[in-house]
Write an enzyme that holds these catalytic residues in place. Structure first.
Site, PDB file in Angstrom:
ATOM      1  N   LYS A 200      11.916  27.404  41.361  1.00  0.00           N
ATOM      2  CA  LYS A 200      12.908  26.982  42.403  1.00  0.00           C
ATOM      3  C   LYS A 200      13.338  28.314  43.168  1.00  0.00           C
ATOM      4  O   LYS A 200      13.396  28.111  44.448  1.00  0.00           O
ATOM      5  CB  LYS A 200      14.180  26.464  41.491  1.00  0.00           C
ATOM      6  CG  LYS A 200      15.382  25.977  42.586  1.00  0.00           C
ATOM      7  CD  LYS A 200      16.099  25.253  41.685  1.00  0.00           C
ATOM      8  CE  LYS A 200      17.485  24.993  42.345  1.00  0.00           C
ATOM      9  NZ  LYS A 200      18.461  24.689  41.511  1.00  0.00           N
ATOM     10  N   GLU A 206       9.454  36.735  35.508  1.00  0.00           N
ATOM     11  CA  GLU A 206       8.344  36.294  34.939  1.00  0.00           C
ATOM     12  C   GLU A 206       6.965  35.461  35.760  1.00  0.00           C
ATOM     13  O   GLU A 206       6.168  35.726  35.583  1.00  0.00           O
ATOM     14  CB  GLU A 206       8.718  35.199  33.578  1.00  0.00           C
ATOM     15  CG  GLU A 206       9.643  35.845  32.265  1.00  0.00           C
ATOM     16  CD  GLU A 206      10.806  35.487  32.655  1.00  0.00           C
ATOM     17  OE1 GLU A 206      11.274  35.449  33.918  1.00  0.00           O
ATOM     18  OE2 GLU A 206      11.802  35.799  31.729  1.00  0.00           O
ATOM     19  N   GLY A 260      17.101  23.291  37.871  1.00  0.00           N
ATOM     20  CA  GLY A 260      15.961  23.594  37.342  1.00  0.00           C
ATOM     21  C   GLY A 260      15.478  22.795  36.004  1.00  0.00           C
ATOM     22  O   GLY A 260      14.308  22.285  36.061  1.00  0.00           O
ATOM     23  N   ARG A 261      16.320  22.737  35.096  1.00  0.00           N
ATOM     24  CA  ARG A 261      16.310  21.946  33.834  1.00  0.00           C
ATOM     25  C   ARG A 261      15.962  20.317  33.972  1.00  0.00           C
ATOM     26  O   ARG A 261      15.768  19.685  33.035  1.00  0.00           O
ATOM     27  CB  ARG A 261      17.077  22.400  33.006  1.00  0.00           C
ATOM     28  CG  ARG A 261      18.570  22.138  33.216  1.00  0.00           C
ATOM     29  CD  ARG A 261      19.440  22.805  32.097  1.00  0.00           C
ATOM     30  NE  ARG A 261      20.861  22.913  32.429  1.00  0.00           N
ATOM     31  CZ  ARG A 261      21.349  23.787  33.385  1.00  0.00           C
ATOM     32  NH1 ARG A 261      20.832  24.788  33.772  1.00  0.00           N
ATOM     33  NH2 ARG A 261      22.702  23.764  33.505  1.00  0.00           N
ATOM     34  N   GLU A 346      21.107  24.880  27.871  1.00  0.00           N
ATOM     35  CA  GLU A 346      21.491  25.628  28.962  1.00  0.00           C
ATOM     36  C   GLU A 346      22.670  24.874  29.750  1.00  0.00           C
ATOM     37  O   GLU A 346      23.495  25.481  30.265  1.00  0.00           O
ATOM     38  CB  GLU A 346      20.258  25.646  29.903  1.00  0.00           C
ATOM     39  CG  GLU A 346      20.445  26.864  30.845  1.00  0.00           C
ATOM     40  CD  GLU A 346      19.124  27.414  31.614  1.00  0.00           C
ATOM     41  OE1 GLU A 346      18.618  28.271  31.305  1.00  0.00           O
ATOM     42  OE2 GLU A 346      18.789  26.325  32.575  1.00  0.00           O
ATOM     43  N   HIS A 378       7.813  17.509   5.532  1.00  0.00           N
ATOM     44  CA  HIS A 378       7.093  18.603   4.735  1.00  0.00           C
ATOM     45  C   HIS A 378       7.564  20.136   4.906  1.00  0.00           C
ATOM     46  O   HIS A 378       6.864  21.127   4.715  1.00  0.00           O
ATOM     47  CB  HIS A 378       5.706  18.415   4.614  1.00  0.00           C
ATOM     48  CG  HIS A 378       5.071  16.938   4.416  1.00  0.00           C
ATOM     49  ND1 HIS A 378       4.933  16.654   3.162  1.00  0.00           N
ATOM     50  CD2 HIS A 378       5.115  15.618   5.164  1.00  0.00           C
ATOM     51  CE1 HIS A 378       4.505  15.319   3.039  1.00  0.00           C
ATOM     52  NE2 HIS A 378       4.475  14.815   4.315  1.00  0.00           N
ATOM     53  N   LYS A 490      19.432  39.446  32.354  1.00  0.00           N
ATOM     54  CA  LYS A 490      18.436  39.528  33.503  1.00  0.00           C
ATOM     55  C   LYS A 490      18.810  41.092  34.216  1.00  0.00           C
ATOM     56  O   LYS A 490      17.740  41.893  34.526  1.00  0.00           O
ATOM     57  CB  LYS A 490      18.402  38.761  34.641  1.00  0.00           C
ATOM     58  CG  LYS A 490      17.829  37.414  34.183  1.00  0.00           C
ATOM     59  CD  LYS A 490      17.825  36.290  35.464  1.00  0.00           C
ATOM     60  CE  LYS A 490      17.363  34.908  34.982  1.00  0.00           C
ATOM     61  NZ  LYS A 490      17.331  33.893  35.956  1.00  0.00           N
TER      62      LYS A 490
HETATM   63  O1  F6P Z   1      16.994  31.861  33.767  1.00  0.00           O
HETATM   64  C1  F6P Z   1      17.392  30.377  33.808  1.00  0.00           C
HETATM   65  C2  F6P Z   1      16.711  29.663  34.834  1.00  0.00           C
HETATM   66  O2  F6P Z   1      17.275  30.010  35.909  1.00  0.00           O
HETATM   67  C3  F6P Z   1      16.547  28.135  34.418  1.00  0.00           C
HETATM   68  O3  F6P Z   1      17.647  27.653  34.918  1.00  0.00           O
HETATM   69  C4  F6P Z   1      15.479  27.872  35.278  1.00  0.00           C
HETATM   70  O4  F6P Z   1      14.976  26.519  34.910  1.00  0.00           O
HETATM   71  C5  F6P Z   1      14.453  28.960  35.192  1.00  0.00           C
HETATM   72  O5  F6P Z   1      15.212  30.289  34.919  1.00  0.00           O
HETATM   73  C6  F6P Z   1      13.377  29.153  35.970  1.00  0.00           C
HETATM   74  O6  F6P Z   1      13.878  29.272  37.451  1.00  0.00           O
HETATM   75  P1  F6P Z   1      13.040  29.188  38.819  1.00  0.00           P
HETATM   76  O7  F6P Z   1      12.306  27.897  39.009  1.00  0.00           O
HETATM   77  O8  F6P Z   1      13.933  29.564  39.871  1.00  0.00           O
HETATM   78  O9  F6P Z   1      11.754  30.079  38.550  1.00  0.00           O
END
Ligand code: F6P
Length: 522
Positions: A200, A206, A260-261, A346, A378, A490
């Site tokens: 987003k 990452e 995002g979520r 979150e 289990h 971060k």
């Molecule tokens: O660090 C949390 C977050 O902002 C989430 O809310 C989001 O889903 C995720 O990182 C990934 O963000 P992006 O889609 O901007 O890479």
């Protein structure tokens, strides 16, 4: 319609529930069943293919009445109306919350329907083989590069809808751990692989690191001009995507009013459309919309997300249960727990209320955990049956199996039913020498039985839990749609990265981190 900002503990309902809790706390559900023969009738809900039995909870009609009054006093109706009217209820980010608008085909904004059309054309050309890689071969593998909401939702749905999958293989890379990306790339053919870079913000460390490692790997086999055939992006940040080297035609838009979520319903779900075909993706959206309508239109005493949300508040705030467990009796739903961990934790892990005041006198967000049944039986069920903790648990099952293995299905459902019964009833051993064989019972469960795992029902199920967490956030008077809590880590990671890369821990202010950096670099 203003978004309510009511402190739940100052309502009359809260005070009444507190004193009611003292009376019901010690009651055993077995007695509650004996006292009220119609309990199952008035503690179950039926909606389309869904049946929710919530009779195995530590509640009676007074509890339900009190919880419903709490929802009224906290102005839950106003909150629902404000969300669906796309008011800026995410005040700390000055944004509306519009994931429900992504699945309402009658009212969706033009930019949303155009994006869906673009997704349809694109996914169908990839599936049919019309979309060709740089050597003219059709695509065989789709790799989603994203993290958090740009990974967990699509991954969970692709897994859940495995039965509906086509020939495309879909992989997910999320972790900045280089071993993850190298494992995902290990046996990949660059000529037949399509990469979806999903972010987003397009600033997430990452995702950008993984995308650029993959881009370099791709360029070992192909030229810059070939990128257009193998990389597409989903993002709100068009400038950053273009700078990364993906041209504007290859970008699927997103909007800042979709969290995002809650974004699997947008172009973030492109991997889903590729994996199961656009029609199934659309059915998923339509199923979610049906649940949205149920949530918006049904009186609270018959409203599934409202009932589930209020029950969770009951255990969290009155019984002081710290966690809640989810056990889907379907291997297809094996990724539901990690998905919900982000969605719920979150959203509702907040300690400042909507009036800006610290919340130090009641608990917010529940810890969500669990795994699929029967495997979980289990593993951790021992603690549910005989541990010292109260763990309200949601059991989810599909009445019919997809592959029709009736013997397996009967055994699966027999276990589901037996476990909820045993958790409720327990069993008492007279002989003190056998005390360790006693089960105290009285462990609350919800039983959700859904007719069949279809894309539509999955959409409704996910929307059910989205609305449940919203109900909880409204009652707890918190902002469920921001996530400031992820920022500090971060920022600190930037400093520690510099120290690691410079092999110099001197500038770090925290002695423990300083020492750990030394251990790593020396
Ligand atoms: O660090 C949390 C977050 O902002 C989430 O809310 C989001 O889903 C995720 O990182 C990934 O963000 P992006 O889609 O901007 O890479």
């Amino acid at each position: 319609m203003a978004f309510p900002k009511i402190n739940p503990t100052q309502t009359q309902a809260w005070a009444a529930l507190l004193s009611h809790y003292q009376q019901i706390n010690d009651r055993h559900m077995v007695d509650l069943f004996q006292q009220d023969q119609d309990r199952v009738d008035h503690m179950s809900l039926e909606w389309r293919d869904f049946y929710l039995d919530f009779s195995k909870n530590r509640i009676d009609t007074t509890t339900l009445k009190g919880l419903l009054e709490l929802a009224e006093e906290c102005k839950l109706s106003d909150a629902i109306e404000a969300q669906f009217a796309l008011e800026k209820i995410n005040e700390t980010e000055d944004r509306a919350v519009g994931h429900t608008a992504l699945r309402n085909f009658e009212t969706m904004p033009k930019e949303v329907s155009e994006t869906l059309e673009k997704m349809q054309v694109f996914s169908e050309s990839v599936i049919s083989g019309d979309w060709k890689g740089f050597t003219g071969k059709p695509i065989k593998t789709v790799v989603n590069i994203g993290i958090g909401g740009s990974d967990l939702g699509p991954d969970m749905v692709c897994e859940a809808l495995s039965y509906y999958r086509n020939h495309l293989e879909v992989r997910f890379v999320s972790n900045v751990d280089g071993d993850h990306v190298m494992e995902v790339l290990k046996d990949l053919d660059p000529e037949t692989t399509l990469f979806l870079v999903v972010s987003k913000s397009f600033t997430t460390q990452e995702t950008l690191t993984n995308a650029s490692t993959i881009r370099s790997w791709f360029l070992e086999h192909a030229s810059e001009a070939d990128i257009a055939k193998h990389f597409v992006a989903v993002s709100t940040n068009l400038d950053a995507v273009t700078e990364f080297g993906i041209s504007s035609e290859q970008i699927f838009p997103m909007w800042d009013w979709v969290g995002g979520r809650f974004s699997l319903w947008s172009a973030v779900g492109l991997s889903i459309a590729c994996a199961v075909g656009y029609d199934h993706f659309e059915a998923l959206l339509r199923g979610a919309h049906e649940m949205d309508q149920h949530f918006q239109e049904t009186p609270f005493d018959r409203n599934m997300p409202v009932i589930l949300g209020l029950l969770s508040v009951w255990y969290n705030n009155f019984f002081e249960a710290e966690t809640e467990c989810l056990v889907p009796y379907s291997q297809y739903l094996s990724k539901m727990v990690p998905y919900l961990q982000q969605a719920v934790m979150e959203s509702n892990g907040k300690h400042i209320d909507r009036n800006g005041q610290p919340i130090d006198y009641y608990q917010t967000g529940t810890v969500v955990w669990g795994s699929t049944g029967t495997n979980a039986q289990h593993a951790f069920f021992q603690l549910l049956h005989q541990g010292t903790k109260l763990v309200p648990t949601d059991f989810i099952a599909f009445a019919s199996s997809l592959h029709g293995q009736q013997d397996h299905q009967d055994k699966l459902l027999a276990n589901f039913l037996a476990q909820t019964e045993a958790l409720m009833e327990g069993t008492y051993q007279q002989d003190p020498a056998d005390a360790f064989k006693s089960f105290k019972g009285n462990q609350p469960t919800n039983s959700l039985i859904i007719e069949k795992l279809t894309p539509e029902n999955l959409g409704s199920l996910v929307a059910l839990y989205e609305h449940k967490l919203f109900v909880q956030g409204v009652i707890w008077n918190i902002y469920s749609y921001d996530q400031w809590g992820v920022q500090l880590g971060k920022v600190v990671a930037k400093e520690t990265l510099r120290a690691l890369q410079d092999q110099d821990s001197g500038e770090l202010s925290n002695f423990s981190t300083q020492n750990l950096v030394k251990r790593i670099v020396d």
